[in-house]
Each structure stands twice: as structure tokens, then as C-alpha cells.
Design a protein around this motif. Structure first.
Motif, PDB file in Angstrom:
ATOM      1  N   PHE A  48       0.963  -1.203   0.006  1.00 42.43           N
ATOM      2  CA  PHE A  48      -0.098  -0.037   0.006  1.00 42.43           C
ATOM      3  C   PHE A  48       0.754   1.413  -0.187  1.00 42.43           C
ATOM      4  N   LEU A  49       2.084   1.330   0.733  1.00 36.42           N
ATOM      5  CA  LEU A  49       2.701   2.520   0.896  1.00 36.42           C
ATOM      6  C   LEU A  49       3.390   2.889  -0.295  1.00 36.42           C
ATOM      7  N   LYS A  50       3.558   1.694  -1.084  1.00 35.96           N
ATOM      8  CA  LYS A  50       4.284   1.997  -2.557  1.00 35.96           C
ATOM      9  C   LYS A  50       3.297   2.753  -3.468  1.00 35.96           C
ATOM     10  N   THR A  51       2.098   3.119  -3.266  1.00 33.97           N
ATOM     11  CA  THR A  51       1.119   3.868  -3.955  1.00 33.97           C
ATOM     12  C   THR A  51       1.208   5.301  -3.532  1.00 33.97           C
ATOM     13  N   ILE A  52       1.829   5.594  -2.502  1.00 34.84           N
ATOM     14  CA  ILE A  52       1.948   6.998  -2.114  1.00 34.84           C
ATOM     15  C   ILE A  52       3.123   7.712  -2.932  1.00 34.84           C
ATOM     16  N   ASP A  53       3.191   8.654  -3.669  1.00 32.79           N
ATOM     17  CA  ASP A  53       4.132   9.185  -4.430  1.00 32.79           C
ATOM     18  C   ASP A  53       4.957  10.183  -3.456  1.00 32.79           C
ATOM     19  N   CYS A  54       4.515  10.781  -2.492  1.00 38.75           N
ATOM     20  CA  CYS A  54       5.218  11.989  -1.891  1.00 38.75           C
ATOM     21  C   CYS A  54       4.457  12.146  -0.739  1.00 38.75           C
ATOM     22  N   PRO A  75       9.984   6.393   8.845  1.00 42.65           N
ATOM     23  CA  PRO A  75       8.559   5.537   8.216  1.00 42.65           C
ATOM     24  C   PRO A  75       8.278   5.852   6.914  1.00 42.65           C
ATOM     25  N   TYR A  76       8.611   6.688   6.112  1.00 41.86           N
ATOM     26  CA  TYR A  76       8.382   7.370   4.809  1.00 41.86           C
ATOM     27  C   TYR A  76       9.412   6.751   3.777  1.00 41.86           C
ATOM     28  N   GLY A  77      10.600   5.993   4.353  1.00 46.34           N
ATOM     29  CA  GLY A  77      11.293   5.213   3.216  1.00 46.34           C
ATOM     30  C   GLY A  77      11.965   6.258   2.321  1.00 46.34           C
ATOM     31  N   ASP A  78      12.240   5.839   1.090  1.00 45.57           N
ATOM     32  CA  ASP A  78      12.756   6.727   0.155  1.00 45.57           C
ATOM     33  C   ASP A  78      11.730   7.583  -0.769  1.00 45.57           C
ATOM     34  N   VAL A  79      10.490   7.806  -0.242  1.00 49.99           N
ATOM     35  CA  VAL A  79       9.541   8.446  -1.057  1.00 49.99           C
ATOM     36  C   VAL A  79       9.795  10.053  -0.862  1.00 49.99           C
ATOM     37  N   PRO A  80       9.669  10.804  -1.817  1.00 48.15           N
ATOM     38  CA  PRO A  80       9.860  12.247  -1.481  1.00 48.15           C
ATOM     39  C   PRO A  80       8.956  12.876  -0.479  1.00 48.15           C
ATOM     40  N   PRO A 113       1.820  18.187 -11.198  1.00 48.86           N
ATOM     41  CA  PRO A 113       2.604  17.839 -12.305  1.00 48.86           C
ATOM     42  C   PRO A 113       3.522  16.704 -11.995  1.00 48.86           C
ATOM     43  N   ASN A 114       3.805  16.456 -10.905  1.00 52.26           N
ATOM     44  CA  ASN A 114       4.890  15.379 -10.658  1.00 52.26           C
ATOM     45  C   ASN A 114       4.552  14.312  -9.803  1.00 52.26           C
ATOM     46  N   TYR A 115       3.269  14.352  -9.348  1.00 49.35           N
ATOM     47  CA  TYR A 115       2.796  13.112  -8.469  1.00 49.35           C
ATOM     48  C   TYR A 115       1.402  12.906  -8.811  1.00 49.35           C
ATOM     49  N   ARG A 116       0.835  11.692  -8.342  1.00 51.44           N
ATOM     50  CA  ARG A 116      -0.546  11.330  -8.416  1.00 51.44           C
ATOM     51  C   ARG A 116      -1.349  11.236  -7.001  1.00 51.44           C
ATOM     52  N   ASN A 117      -0.384  10.784  -5.993  1.00 54.85           N
ATOM     53  CA  ASN A 117      -1.015  10.345  -4.689  1.00 54.85           C
ATOM     54  C   ASN A 117      -0.407  10.731  -3.533  1.00 54.85           C
ATOM     55  N   VAL A 118      -0.765  12.021  -3.162  1.00 54.79           N
ATOM     56  CA  VAL A 118       0.144  12.910  -2.214  1.00 54.79           C
ATOM     57  C   VAL A 118      -0.504  12.836  -1.094  1.00 54.79           C
ATOM     58  N   TRP A 119       0.124  12.450   0.224  1.00 51.31           N
ATOM     59  CA  TRP A 119      -0.468  12.253   1.537  1.00 51.31           C
ATOM     60  C   TRP A 119       0.070  13.369   2.439  1.00 51.31           C
ATOM     61  N   VAL A 120      -0.594  14.004   2.998  1.00 52.84           N
ATOM     62  CA  VAL A 120      -0.421  14.941   4.270  1.00 52.84           C
ATOM     63  C   VAL A 120      -0.465  14.315   5.674  1.00 52.84           C
ATOM     64  N   VAL A 121       0.664  14.158   6.220  1.00 50.78           N
ATOM     65  CA  VAL A 121       0.824  13.351   7.342  1.00 50.78           C
ATOM     66  C   VAL A 121       0.850  14.098   8.502  1.00 50.78           C
ATOM     67  N   GLY A 122       0.694  15.322   8.666  1.00 50.85           N
ATOM     68  CA  GLY A 122       0.895  16.213   9.972  1.00 50.85           C
ATOM     69  C   GLY A 122       1.567  17.400   9.642  1.00 50.85           C
ATOM     70  N   GLY A 123       1.068  18.316  10.505  1.00 55.59           N
ATOM     71  CA  GLY A 123       0.114  18.032  11.735  1.00 55.59           C
ATOM     72  C   GLY A 123      -1.235  18.624  11.389  1.00 55.59           C
ATOM     73  N   ALA A 124      -1.758  18.932  12.778  1.00 59.30           N
ATOM     74  CA  ALA A 124      -3.198  19.259  12.818  1.00 59.30           C
ATOM     75  C   ALA A 124      -3.361  20.748  11.816  1.00 59.30           C
ATOM     76  N   VAL A 125      -2.387  21.645  12.293  1.00 62.59           N
ATOM     77  CA  VAL A 125      -2.429  22.943  11.562  1.00 62.59           C
ATOM     78  C   VAL A 125      -2.329  22.944  10.035  1.00 62.59           C
ATOM     79  N   LEU A 126      -1.487  22.198   9.477  1.00 62.38           N
ATOM     80  CA  LEU A 126      -1.352  22.025   8.222  1.00 62.38           C
ATOM     81  C   LEU A 126      -2.384  21.266   7.697  1.00 62.38           C
ATOM     82  N   ALA A 127      -2.829  20.306   8.281  1.00 56.96           N
ATOM     83  CA  ALA A 127      -4.252  19.607   7.626  1.00 56.96           C
ATOM     84  C   ALA A 127      -5.386  20.409   7.572  1.00 56.96           C
ATOM     85  N   LYS A 128      -5.482  21.443   8.471  1.00 58.64           N
ATOM     86  CA  LYS A 128      -6.558  22.283   8.566  1.00 58.64           C
ATOM     87  C   LYS A 128      -6.389  23.335   7.530  1.00 58.64           C
TER      88      LYS A 128
END
Length: 185
Positions: A48-54, A75-80, A113-128
Motif C-alpha cells: 500500500f505504501l508504494k502507492t504513495i508518491d509524495c 517510516p516514509y522510506g525513500d518517497v519524496p 505535475p509530478n505526483y498522483r497520490n500525495v499524503w499530508v501526514v501532519g500536523g493538525a495546523v497543516l491539515a486545517k
């Protein structure tokens, strides 16, 4: 069928009372001893984690992840990974970069332009901020079976109503429940 759809997912781990970080930043509460017989075992997390581009995270989340990586590994490996900060933070991995500009520009000019699946992983202020600027497409919230009573809330004072569409619910043997919502736009 492969899709080239770009999406930004906000991912957060929370207690049942909506707390994402204890005041002392300890993560021992992530380890649950609960057993929910009807739940499933964790799927192929590595696949599953391999589907996350950034990954995108705030400075405090990055500093906390760096501290935890001394014990648990990065925990984020070599993913940008893009860390949003106005401070000059130490970067010790080639896949990590600092960004201090406009979020809309980051998403539309750099990420889309560079990614398909971007995950915002923290924190609360950034998510908001991503939600308020209508830059997020989904919220995936992992709720652990614990009430913490005090700490950093995930959604305090969002300042707007946000209609969501429930895409899926997954319950795990550990008692963790993952809620997957699409943000209606």
C-alpha cells in the motif's frame, strides 16, 4: 484500469476523543492491546505504501518523526517528502526537501505535475490549512481504541462546515478503525 487522477489525502492517527498528539509527544498509545475478533488483520502495508508518491508534513511533525526514527526507523522510506517550514531544519536524507512558500502554488505547480497520490501526514495546523484552501481531496483517519483526555486535537476550530462522503470503513483486529472520507467540493 490505471488512473492518472491527482489527489491529496490528509492522513491522521487519532484517539477516540480526537487527540493526535499527547503533550509529551509520546507514541506509546499507538500500541493497542485491544482485540476485536470481527476485525481484519493488517493488509499488505508495504504494498500500500508504494502507492504513495509524495508525503507533505509540517516542521514539528518532521522533527518528531526524526526523533522517533532513532528508535523506530524513518517510516516514509525513500518517497519524496516535503517539509513545510520557515525555519532552516537539518535534512539528512536526499528525498527530503524544505518548502516555505504558498500552499496553493506548492500543490498546483509542484505536486500536481509530478505526483498522483500525495499524503499530508501532519500536523493538525497543516491539515486545517489544506482543508481551508480546498487543496485536500480525502481524509483518512485511523482511530485507536483509547481516550487520551488531553493533547493536540485534530480538528479544533476549523472555522467552516465541511461536507464529507464516506468512501469506506475498515476495522482491524487491533481495535483500530480507519475512516475514509472524500471531501465534497
Amino acid at each position: 484500469m490505471t488512473t492518472n487522477t491527482f489527489k491529496v489525502t490528509i492522513h491522521m492517527v487519532s484517539s477516540l476523543d480526537g487527540i493526535i498528539a499527547k503533550k509529551d509527544n509520546s507514541v506509546s498509545w499507538f500500541e493497542t492491546t485491544d482485540i476485536y475478533e470481527k476485525g481484519i488483520t493488517a493488509p499488505d502495508t508495504e504494498g500500500f505504501l508504494k502507492t504513495i508518491d509524495c508525503y507533505v508534513m509540517g516542521a514539528r511533525t518532521y522533527e518528531h518523526a526524526m526523533e522517533l526514527s532513532k528508535t523506530y526507523g524513518w517510516p516514509y522510506g525513500d518517497v519524496p517528502t516535503i517539509v513545510l517550514s520557515h525555519r532552516d531544519l537539518p535534512i539528512d536524507r536526499p528525498n527530503i526537501e524544505l518548502y516555505s512558500g504558498d500552499l496553493d502554488k506548492l500543490v498546483n505547480e509542484r505536486l500536481q505535475p509530478n505526483y498522483r497520490n500525495v499524503w499530508v501526514v501532519g500536523g493538525a495546523v497543516l491539515a486545517k490549512d489544506f482543508i481551508r484552501l480546498k487543496l485536500a481531496d480525502e481524509i483518512r483517519l485511523a482511530v485507536l481504541p483509547i481516550l487520551l483526555g488531553d493533547g493536540t486535537l485534530f480538528f479544533d476550530q476549523l472555522g467552516q462546515e465541511l461536507p464529507l462522503h464516506l468512501k469506506d470503513v475498515t476495522t482491524y483486529k487491533s481495535g483500530l478503525v480507519e475512516l475514509w472520507y472524500e471531501i465534497k467540493k
